[in-house]
Design an enzyme around this catalytic site. Structure first.
Site, PDB file in Angstrom:
ATOM      1  CB  SER A 150      -0.892   0.027   1.243  1.00  0.00           C
ATOM      2  OG  SER A 150      -1.521   1.288   1.404  1.00  0.00           O
ATOM      3  CE1 TYR A 163      -4.060  -2.503   4.590  1.00  0.00           C
ATOM      4  CE2 TYR A 163      -3.381  -0.274   4.024  1.00  0.00           C
ATOM      5  CZ  TYR A 163      -3.778  -1.534   3.641  1.00  0.00           C
ATOM      6  OH  TYR A 163      -3.891  -1.830   2.300  1.00  0.00           O
TER       7      TYR A 163
END
Length: 266
Positions: A150, A163
């Site tokens: 990401s 995350y």
């Protein structure tokens, strides 16, 4: 695609039931690779495999997609599934790791459970699958690995500490692994998407104006918008993945490629 060479190659794609993982499985099978699609959501995985098989007309053959339910947090299941895939489809040439989970919340309010689950899938899962797959690639002298991380791995995001940290760890593990196996013909890269129209992204939206707010950014949260003015489609990310596992990228390893429309201003 301007590159080929996927006929006869076997690819393992984790997190393939939906979103980016499904797009990667579809792209690789469309180019002639035999794809082992895995996901812990057995029902959605079966639906995806059925849909992709209807498109390609194949099963465990060139261009075919075969489903293997798998929880990447379980190292014994990972070892057993990789062994089964190689027994049924052949030695793995390509590994694309897309399996991931998202838990949001302020850093100091993140629960032990959320922190552990995010790292179990996003980081330990990458380790488990690489440990099962890459030794065979190295022994055969060739292979390509892509970890889909990401853009949060490279820029702070408010409310996404677990995350972002898990994805940053996955990227660095992939690069370290790439350094260790480069001399044995295995390339390891990461693709770092930004906001992409997937179920995970949509779970963050709170109304019809949410996509526009993502594109415009949020100064209060220190978040830039998307300079290209659009949210990515899963196929946009899949195209980058397919390039990196293709012979066209034969001299590229230990890189993290951002596919985020310029959102991180890199």
């Amino acid at each position: 695609m301007p590159y080929g060479g996927f006929d006869g190659r076997v690819a393992l794609v984790t997190g393939a039931a939906q979103g980016i993982g499904r797009a990667v499985a579809q792209a690789l099978s469309g180019l002639g690779a035999t794809v082992a699609a895995t996901d812990r959501a057995a029902g959605p995985l079966a639906e995806t495999v059925a849909a992709l098989t209807a498109r390609t007309g194949g099963g465990p053959a060139a261009g075919g997609v075969t489903g293997y339910p798998l929880d990447v947090t379980d190292p014994r299941a990972v070892d057993a599934t990789v062994a089964r895939v190689e027994r049924e489809l052949g030695p793995l040439d390509i590994l694309v790791q897309v399996a991931g989970v998202l838990r949001t919340g302020a850093a100091l309010e993140t629960t032990d459970r959320d922190w552990a689950e995010v790292f179990a899938v996003n980081t330990a899962g990458v380790f488990h699958v690489c440990r099962a797959v890459v030794p065979g690639m190295a022994e055969r002298g060739a292979g390509a690995v892509v970890t889909v991380a990401s853009n949060a791995a490279g820029i702070p995001r408010a409310g996404m500490s677990a995350y972002a940290a898990s994805k940053a760890a996955a990227v660095m593990f992939t690069k370290c692994l790439g350094l260790e196996v480069a001399a044995r013909g295995v390339r390891c890269n990461a693709v770092c998407p930004g906001s992409t129209d997937t179920p995970m992204q949509r779970s963050l939206w709170d109304g019809p104006s949410a996509p526009r707010r993502v594109i415009e950014g949020d100064p209060a949260a220190y978040r830039t918008g998307i300079p290209l003015g659009r949210i990515a489609e899963p196929a946009d990310v899949a195209d980058a993945v397919v390039y990196l596992v293709s012979d066209g990228a034969r001299h590229i390893t230990m890189q993290d490629v951002y596919v985020d429309g310029g959102a991180t201003l890199r």
